[in-house]
Design a protein around this motif. Structure first.
Motif, short mmCIF file in Angstrom:
data_model
loop_
_atom_site.label_atom_id
_atom_site.label_comp_id
_atom_site.label_asym_id
_atom_site.label_seq_id
_atom_site.Cartn_x
_atom_site.Cartn_y
_atom_site.Cartn_z
N ASN A 91 21.02 4.52 44.06
CA ASN A 91 21.56 3.51 44.99
C ASN A 91 23.00 3.10 44.66
N ALA A 92 23.85 4.09 44.49
CA ALA A 92 25.27 3.79 44.30
C ALA A 92 25.88 3.33 45.63
N ASN A 93 26.53 2.16 45.61
CA ASN A 93 27.14 1.59 46.83
C ASN A 93 28.53 2.20 46.98
N GLU A 94 28.67 3.16 47.88
CA GLU A 94 29.91 3.91 48.03
C GLU A 94 30.34 3.91 49.50
N VAL A 95 31.55 4.40 49.74
CA VAL A 95 32.08 4.59 51.09
C VAL A 95 32.47 6.05 51.24
N LEU A 96 31.85 6.75 52.19
CA LEU A 96 32.22 8.13 52.53
C LEU A 96 32.96 8.11 53.87
N SER A 127 25.07 0.47 56.28
CA SER A 127 25.21 -0.65 57.23
C SER A 127 23.84 -1.17 57.66
N THR A 128 22.89 -0.26 57.91
CA THR A 128 21.55 -0.68 58.31
C THR A 128 20.85 -1.40 57.18
N LEU A 129 20.95 -0.83 55.97
CA LEU A 129 20.32 -1.47 54.83
C LEU A 129 20.94 -2.83 54.53
N ARG A 130 22.27 -2.90 54.66
CA ARG A 130 22.96 -4.17 54.39
C ARG A 130 22.55 -5.21 55.43
N HIS A 131 22.42 -4.75 56.70
CA HIS A 131 21.98 -5.69 57.74
C HIS A 131 20.57 -6.20 57.44
N LEU A 132 19.69 -5.29 57.02
CA LEU A 132 18.33 -5.72 56.68
C LEU A 132 18.33 -6.66 55.49
N GLN A 133 19.20 -6.37 54.51
CA GLN A 133 19.28 -7.24 53.35
C GLN A 133 19.79 -8.63 53.74
N GLU A 134 20.84 -8.66 54.59
CA GLU A 134 21.37 -9.94 55.03
C GLU A 134 20.32 -10.70 55.85
#
Length: 442
Positions: A91-96, A127-134
């Motif tokens: 689960n490395a938080n990266e930007v591709l 983005s989907t995971l971050r939205h779910l987390q938020e």
């Protein structure tokens, strides 16, 4: 018996089929970062075809920049580190980056391949995971807030129950005392309002007294100007200046006389002509009307003289005209005054109606519903809140009434109209402010 080569080919075919079906982005790369396998989900995530990614340098193609656009060193890439060190990355938080140059936040995990070298990388859209987390954090916050409010409501309910029980024990012995205190407070408030009104009346009497004293020197100056103007040695130009001075003094004298009439006019009915009454009120405001560049429109239906308390009607009109001027901006406006014979809709009593309309800023409904209350003002420190209350009181004493219609916005579509109905030949109730105070205290 099946040969090892055929068995190996079958396993690779099965693995490729699985990669085609998986919806999570997956690609494999060797120790140099060259892509050896990739599934359609990973290619579609970044806008590439599978053929464009196979054999390509994945880091240079997808991972060469940070989120802010700065250069991303290969030595810092967690996926390449996994291939070289053999350590797993989770689960490395990266930007591709997509083929079109758009950033895609992702969560990537890398699993090294110990036998063949390299690593397998799985990519999930961040983005989907971050939205779910938020969303999860928001739901947790709401749950905490609901629990906090529930506890607070329970405490408040408990406190209210105790307070209610205490009040119920006290109300039997305190009801009469509270009612008496409330009545006394109302009487004191009424006395305070009447005292304020009496102070204003005293100021009016003082103004009338000053106006009377001004009249004497005005008459003397007027007589002196007349004598000088009839001197044959005065030039034509000087004579014209003297005539102008006489005209201006006549205006001052008219204003002073009008102020005296305000004070001297009693409550006994007298015959008045509505148009003349309006003109006399406008003369007091001539300076402000000219300074504010306000146009006057008169619309009068022919009418005969009416019997009314002239001083009271004059005071009502003075308040309404003054408020209309205040409501219009310094850029000007239009003040319209209309008169017409009318009858009281409830009693049929004949009289006349005066309408005072302005093109000012208007009033909202919650303001217009309070304007006839004593000490209610929208002018701040510049208003006493008594003008309309006194005007309404005077109209009611004569058996008349005042109504208002207003729209906010100003200009052609806004403004305020006051309608004043005054009955004809009805003597007002002979009750002064002092009588009111005595009656309320009884």
């Amino acid at each position: 018996m099946e040969s090892p080569e055929r068995r190996r080919d079958a396993q690779e075919t099965t693995a490729d089929d699985l990669l085609q079906q998986v919806t999570v982005g997956i690609f494999a790369m060797n120790l140099e970062g060259i892509c050896t396998h990739v599934n359609p989900a990973a290619a579609a995530m970044f806008g590439y075809k599978v053929s464009e990614l196979l054999g390509a340098d994945i880091h240079s193609l997808l991972h060469s920049r940070h989120a802010d656009g700065s250069f991303y060193d290969r030595a810092s890439c967690p996926f390449l580190k996994s291939a070289l060190t053999g350590e797993e990355v989770r689960n490395a938080n990266e930007v591709l980056w997509t083929k079109s140059g758009d950033p895609v936040p992702v969560f990537g995990s890398a699993m090294p391949l110990p036998n063949s070298g390299g690593t397998v990388v799985t990519i999930q859209d961040g983005s989907t995971l971050r939205h779910l987390q938020e969303r999860l954090e928001h739901v947790q916050y709401e749950q905490t807030e609901v629990l906090r409010q529930r506890d607070a409501a329970a405490r408040i309910e408990c406190d209210l129950a105790k307070e209610k029980e205490l009040r119920q024990r006290e109300v039997a012995v305190a009801t009469e005392r509270a009612a008496t205190q409330q009545l006394r407070a109302q009487q004191r408030a009424a006395e305070d309002r009447l005292l304020q009104s009496e102070k204003l009346a005293a100021v009016g009497r003082l103004a009338a007294s000053i106006s009377h004293e001004i009249n004497n020197p005005l008459e003397a100056v007027t007589n002196l100007l007349y004598i000088v103007r009839n001197d044959s040695s005065i030039s034509a130009e000087a004579n014209e200046y003297l005539r102008t001075a006489e005209t201006e003094l006549a205006r001052v004298s008219q204003i002073v006389s009008q102020t005296l009439r305000f004070q001297r006019s009693g409550t006994n009915p007298t015959e008045v002509v509505p148009e003349t009454l309006i003109d006399s009120v406008l003369s007091l405001h001539q300076g402000r009307l000219h300074h504010r560049r306000i146009q006057i429109r008169r619309r009068h239906r022919p009418s005969s003289a009416f019997r009314c308390a002239e001083g009271d009607v004059r005071q009502i009109l003075n308040n309404l005209v003054g408020n209309a001027i205040d409501a219009m901006s310094k850029e000007g406006g239009t003040l319209t005054l209309r008169t017409c014979p009318a009858r009281d809709r409830r009693t049929g009593q004949p009289g006349f109606r005066i309408l005072v309309s302005d093109t000012g800023h208007g009033m909202p409904r919650h303001t217009s519903s309070h304007i006839f209350e004593p000490f209610y003002t929208t002018k701040g420190a510049n208003g006493s809140g008594l003008g309309l209350w006194i005007s309404n009181t005077l109209a009611n004493r004569m058996g008349g009434r005042i109504s208002v219609r207003s729209r906010t916005g100003g200009g052609r579509h806004g403004g305020t109209t006051f309608s004043v109905f005054i009955p004809d030949a009805v003597a007002p109730q002979q009750q002064s402010f002092e009588d009111e105070r005595t009656a309320r205290a009884a």
